[in-house]
Design a protein around this motif. Structure first.
Motif, short mmCIF file in Angstrom:
data_model
loop_
_atom_site.label_atom_id
_atom_site.label_comp_id
_atom_site.label_asym_id
_atom_site.label_seq_id
_atom_site.Cartn_x
_atom_site.Cartn_y
_atom_site.Cartn_z
N ASP A 189 -10.63 -1.92 -0.73
CA ASP A 189 -10.62 -3.28 -1.26
C ASP A 189 -10.06 -4.28 -0.25
OD1 ASP A 189 -11.53 -2.07 -3.53
OD2 ASP A 189 -9.64 -2.17 -4.61
N LEU A 230 -7.72 1.38 -2.53
CA LEU A 230 -7.02 0.14 -2.19
C LEU A 230 -7.34 -0.31 -0.77
CD1 LEU A 230 -3.46 0.68 -3.74
CD2 LEU A 230 -5.32 -0.74 -4.60
N SER A 232 -6.33 -4.01 -8.66
CA SER A 232 -7.13 -2.80 -8.45
C SER A 232 -6.33 -1.56 -8.83
CB SER A 232 -7.58 -2.72 -6.99
OG SER A 232 -8.32 -1.55 -6.75
N MET A 233 -5.05 -1.53 -8.46
CA MET A 233 -4.23 -0.37 -8.79
C MET A 233 -4.06 -0.22 -10.30
SD MET A 233 -2.54 2.25 -8.16
CE MET A 233 -2.62 2.23 -6.38
N LEU A 277 0.83 -1.20 0.00
CA LEU A 277 0.00 0.00 0.00
C LEU A 277 0.87 1.26 0.00
CD1 LEU A 277 -2.81 -1.01 2.52
CD2 LEU A 277 -2.98 -0.85 0.05
N VAL A 329 -4.56 -6.09 -4.68
CA VAL A 329 -4.02 -4.72 -4.62
C VAL A 329 -3.43 -4.33 -5.98
CG1 VAL A 329 -2.19 -3.30 -3.62
CG2 VAL A 329 -3.62 -4.69 -2.13
N GLY A 345 -12.49 -4.68 -6.87
CA GLY A 345 -11.49 -3.79 -7.45
C GLY A 345 -12.04 -3.02 -8.63
#
Length: 316
Positions: free
Chosen positions: A186, A183, A216-217, A160, A213, A290
């Motif tokens: 999520d 994030l 989603s990013m 993160l 992560v 996400g």
């Protein structure tokens, strides 16, 4: 007849996503509260990776009698032993929690107690199941499990943090804040899912969270890139209208990526066996949440933080 997924998902849409941001915020707030509540009250079904114990995977010559195996192993005095099939009827997974040593002050006493218990269980299985094959035997002591807990938390925290720094340099602070909130949204939702479903939470679950992560990013960065391009291109367009335009322009790519990923994950969930079921379900949930957060959380937050046209002039 020619079939194309691209033709199913329209290349251009005019869905008013930003108009529904307040409903999405309410839904996300309820989801976060419910996830934190489930985590606090129900807890996680921690696997032996985190609490210590023994995992034994065997294959029997005939269909396994789980009741007979469970009664025999529970009678050894090692506490409740979990016995379940996975895949075929003769594939058996046995889980035994961490054993308390007779003298905890002796160095490595816990590890020795756990290893002795594992040996006893294997000897019992050999006696009652002629021709049994041991596919896997894993013994995790309390020291190792504690280290894995710390490493898992550190891995998620570093992921993160690294994402925040990347977005900050790649875009501006408003984008960075929106991405990190999405994030965090999520991750909390995924932890809540594990608490509600009581799927075993182990190292594979940590890998699933880290993958979520990253997924989603990636989805968020695609939308953010288009938003930044449109900020430079349409200098007088109202921000809410510009955000809608950017999300719709990337919607085809977002949906195609999500659908193709979900096809593979559903195959893994139904055909991968019990060992991979928790991981694959977490990934399915992660792809869905996400995709939702990149559209309904990360993007609308730019409207709340008031991203300015001047900040979009810089190039990455």
């Amino acid at each position: 007849m020619r079939f194309s997924l691209i033709h199913i998902v329209p290349e251009t849409t005019k869905v008013p996503f930003i108009k529904g941001r307040f409903v999405a915020m309410l839904f996300s707030a309820v989801l976060m509260i419910a996830s934190i509540g489930a985590f606090a009250t129900m807890g996680l079904n921690l696997g032996i990776d985190f609490v210590g114990g023994t995992l034994i995977e065997i294959e029997t010559q005939e269909d396994a009698n789980l009741t007979e195996i469970r009664e025999s192993l529970n009678g050894l005095g090692f506490g409740e032993v979990q016995v379940q099939t996975f895949g075929a009827a003769n594939d058996v997974l046995i889980k035994m929690r961490q054993q308390e040593p007779e003298n905890p002050e002796v160095e490595m006493a816990a590890e020795r107690a756990q290893q002795q218990a594992a040996n006893t269980v294997q000897e019992t299985l050999v006696e009652m199941l002629p021709g049994v094959e041991f596919r896997r035997v894993e013994v995790v002591g309390p020291a190792v499990s504690g280290e894995l807990v710390r490493a898992g938390i550190l891995a998620v925290g570093l992921a993160l943090g690294a994402m925040l720094i990347y977005i900050w340099f790649r875009f501006e602070w408003q984008f960075s804040l929106g991405a990190v909130i999405a994030l965090t949204h999520d991750v909390i939702a995924t932890m809540g899912m594990f608490a509600v479903t009581q799927f075993e939470f182990n190292l594979a679950s940590i890998a699933a969270i880290l993958t979520i992560v990253g997924y989603s990013m990636n989805d968020t960065v695609v939308v953010y890139d288009r938003i930044r391009e449109n900020l430079r291109k349409f200098k007088r367009m109202p921000l809410a209208e510009l955000l809608n335009l950017s999300i719709n322009q990337t919607l085809s790519r977002t949906l195609i990526t999500s659908i193709t990923t979900l096809i593979a994950l559903f195959a893994l969930f139904f055909l991968g066996g019990a060992v991979l079921r928790g991981f694959s379900f977490a990934m399915i949930w992660g792809v869905l949440i996400g995709t939702y957060s990149s559209i309904f959380v990360a993007s609308p937050l730019l409207l709340l933080t008031g991203v300015k046209r001047g900040t979009s002039e810089q190039d990455s």
